[in-house]
Design a protein around this motif. Structure first.
Motif, mmCIF file in Angstrom:
data_model
loop_
_atom_site.group_PDB
_atom_site.id
_atom_site.type_symbol
_atom_site.label_atom_id
_atom_site.label_comp_id
_atom_site.label_asym_id
_atom_site.label_seq_id
_atom_site.Cartn_x
_atom_site.Cartn_y
_atom_site.Cartn_z
ATOM 1 N N GLU A 48 0.936 -1.170 -0.022
ATOM 2 C CA GLU A 48 0.004 -0.119 0.050
ATOM 3 C C GLU A 48 0.804 1.346 0.069
ATOM 4 N N LYS A 49 2.142 1.085 0.452
ATOM 5 C CA LYS A 49 2.931 2.382 0.426
ATOM 6 C C LYS A 49 4.497 1.901 0.106
ATOM 7 N N LYS A 50 5.101 2.774 -0.713
ATOM 8 C CA LYS A 50 6.188 2.458 -1.276
ATOM 9 C C LYS A 50 7.436 1.798 -0.367
ATOM 10 N N GLU A 51 7.194 2.323 0.896
ATOM 11 C CA GLU A 51 8.290 2.159 1.935
ATOM 12 C C GLU A 51 7.966 0.777 2.772
ATOM 13 N N SER A 52 6.786 0.094 2.374
ATOM 14 C CA SER A 52 6.523 -0.961 3.355
ATOM 15 C C SER A 52 5.910 -1.989 2.465
ATOM 16 N N PHE A 53 6.332 -3.442 3.007
ATOM 17 C CA PHE A 53 5.772 -4.599 2.512
ATOM 18 C C PHE A 53 5.927 -5.647 3.176
ATOM 19 N N PRO A 54 4.758 -5.889 4.052
ATOM 20 C CA PRO A 54 4.476 -6.832 5.117
ATOM 21 C C PRO A 54 4.109 -8.161 4.425
ATOM 22 N N LEU A 55 4.608 -9.094 5.058
ATOM 23 C CA LEU A 55 4.510 -10.368 4.825
ATOM 24 C C LEU A 55 3.652 -11.337 5.722
ATOM 25 N N THR A 56 2.680 -11.830 5.315
ATOM 26 C CA THR A 56 1.515 -12.335 6.327
ATOM 27 C C THR A 56 1.929 -14.117 6.066
ATOM 28 N N VAL A 57 2.173 -14.848 7.131
ATOM 29 C CA VAL A 57 2.494 -16.328 6.783
ATOM 30 C C VAL A 57 1.217 -16.802 7.386
ATOM 31 N N THR A 58 0.369 -17.540 6.715
ATOM 32 C CA THR A 58 -0.953 -18.072 7.078
ATOM 33 C C THR A 58 -0.874 -19.263 7.515
ATOM 34 N N SER A 59 -1.970 -19.862 8.157
ATOM 35 C CA SER A 59 -2.109 -20.937 8.587
ATOM 36 C C SER A 59 -1.944 -22.094 7.696
ATOM 37 N N ALA A 60 -1.815 -21.815 6.275
ATOM 38 C CA ALA A 60 -2.015 -22.527 5.324
ATOM 39 C C ALA A 60 -0.721 -22.975 5.020
ATOM 40 N N GLN A 61 0.199 -22.337 5.315
ATOM 41 C CA GLN A 61 1.693 -22.612 5.008
ATOM 42 C C GLN A 61 2.123 -23.792 5.898
ATOM 43 N N LYS A 62 2.423 -24.648 5.205
ATOM 44 C CA LYS A 62 2.789 -26.406 6.069
ATOM 45 C C LYS A 62 3.972 -26.233 6.845
ATOM 46 N N ASN A 63 5.252 -25.623 6.434
ATOM 47 C CA ASN A 63 6.351 -25.540 7.055
ATOM 48 C C ASN A 63 6.802 -24.190 7.159
ATOM 49 N N PRO A 64 6.228 -23.518 8.140
ATOM 50 C CA PRO A 64 6.389 -21.751 8.241
ATOM 51 C C PRO A 64 7.832 -21.420 9.085
ATOM 52 N N THR A 65 8.371 -22.383 9.991
ATOM 53 C CA THR A 65 9.629 -22.193 10.509
ATOM 54 C C THR A 65 10.628 -22.040 9.933
ATOM 55 N N ALA A 66 11.220 -20.717 9.790
ATOM 56 C CA ALA A 66 12.343 -20.578 8.595
ATOM 57 C C ALA A 66 12.653 -19.015 9.076
#
Lengths: 112, 112
Positions: free
Chosen positions: A69-87
């Motif tokens: 939404e802004k040039k400065e910001s790019f948030p990432l959401t890790v959803t519960s659908a991600q099978k191996n989120p630990t990283a």
């Protein structure tokens, strides 16, 4: 100082919860990227955005979502659908005319 | 698709020894090539780059030459220090603003 900030450095979540990782840059870069790093492996691209309000899937986008939404910001959401989120998650930015990408310090996510 | 292959580590050296890390790539067209370094717990830092065949990138005593005939970009340093202990990643990019394709990384440990 110009640079890329990611917060928090360490993040712990329970399985089944969504979690959002922050990435902010003050380099005035148009392009931003999210990479995932697993132990002993190289980085793999999750999502990237070359301009505000637009983004594309990378090689491993399933289970993740982003917004720009802004040039400065790019948030990432890790959803519960991600099978191996630990990283270890790394955010980067770059200009549209340059080949170089500049990386943030990373967020280590642990999901149990 | 494009790919980057690096020698597997860890590479263990004594201080002042000569370091070589092999990197070969597979890509169509004329990619730009990079070496990134990652110190423990941190993000990636650009170490050096080369954008066309026969270019030599250099920084902090490290060098790498873009060899199109052998599709290689080997990293060398004549005399390593303990502070050079890190993970080194070879990467390529096909066009400005696009994604980086990384090798698996090579861990280097320099002992006093």
């Amino acid at each position: 100082d110009g640079g890329i900030t990611q917060s928090p450095k360490y993040l712990f979540r329970k399985e089944g919860q969504n979690v959002t990782l922050s990435c902010e840059q003050n380099l005035n870069h148009d392009a931003m990227y999210w990479y995932r790093q697993d132990p002993g492996q190289g980085l793999r691209l999750i999502y990237y955005s070359q301009i505000v309000n637009d983004f594309q899937k990378g090689d491993i986008a399933e289970g993740y979502s982003v917004s720009r939404e802004k040039k400065e910001s790019f948030p990432l959401t890790v959803t519960s659908a991600q099978k191996n989120p630990t990283a270890f998650y790394l955010c980067a930015s770059g200009t549209g005319s340059s080949y170089e990408q500049y990386f943030g310090p990373g967020t280590r996510l642990t999901v149990t | 698709g494009d790919s980057v292959t690096q020698m597997e580590g860890p590479v263990t050296l004594s201080e002042e020894a000569f370091l070589t890390i092999n990197c070969t790539y597979t890509a169509t067209g004329y990619p730009s090539l990079f070496w990134y370094v990652q110190y423990p717990g941190e993000g990636l830092q650009l170490l050096l780059k080369a954008t066309k065949a026969d270019d030599k990138g250099s920084n902090k005593g490290f060098e790498a030459t873009y060899r199109k005939e052998t599709t290689s970009f080997h990293l060398e340093k004549g005399s390593v220090q303990v502070s050079d202990s890190a993970v080194y990643f070879c990467a390529l990019i096909k066009a400005a603003g696009n994604k980086l394709t990384f090798g698996g990384g090579t861990r280097v440990l320099v002992k006093p």
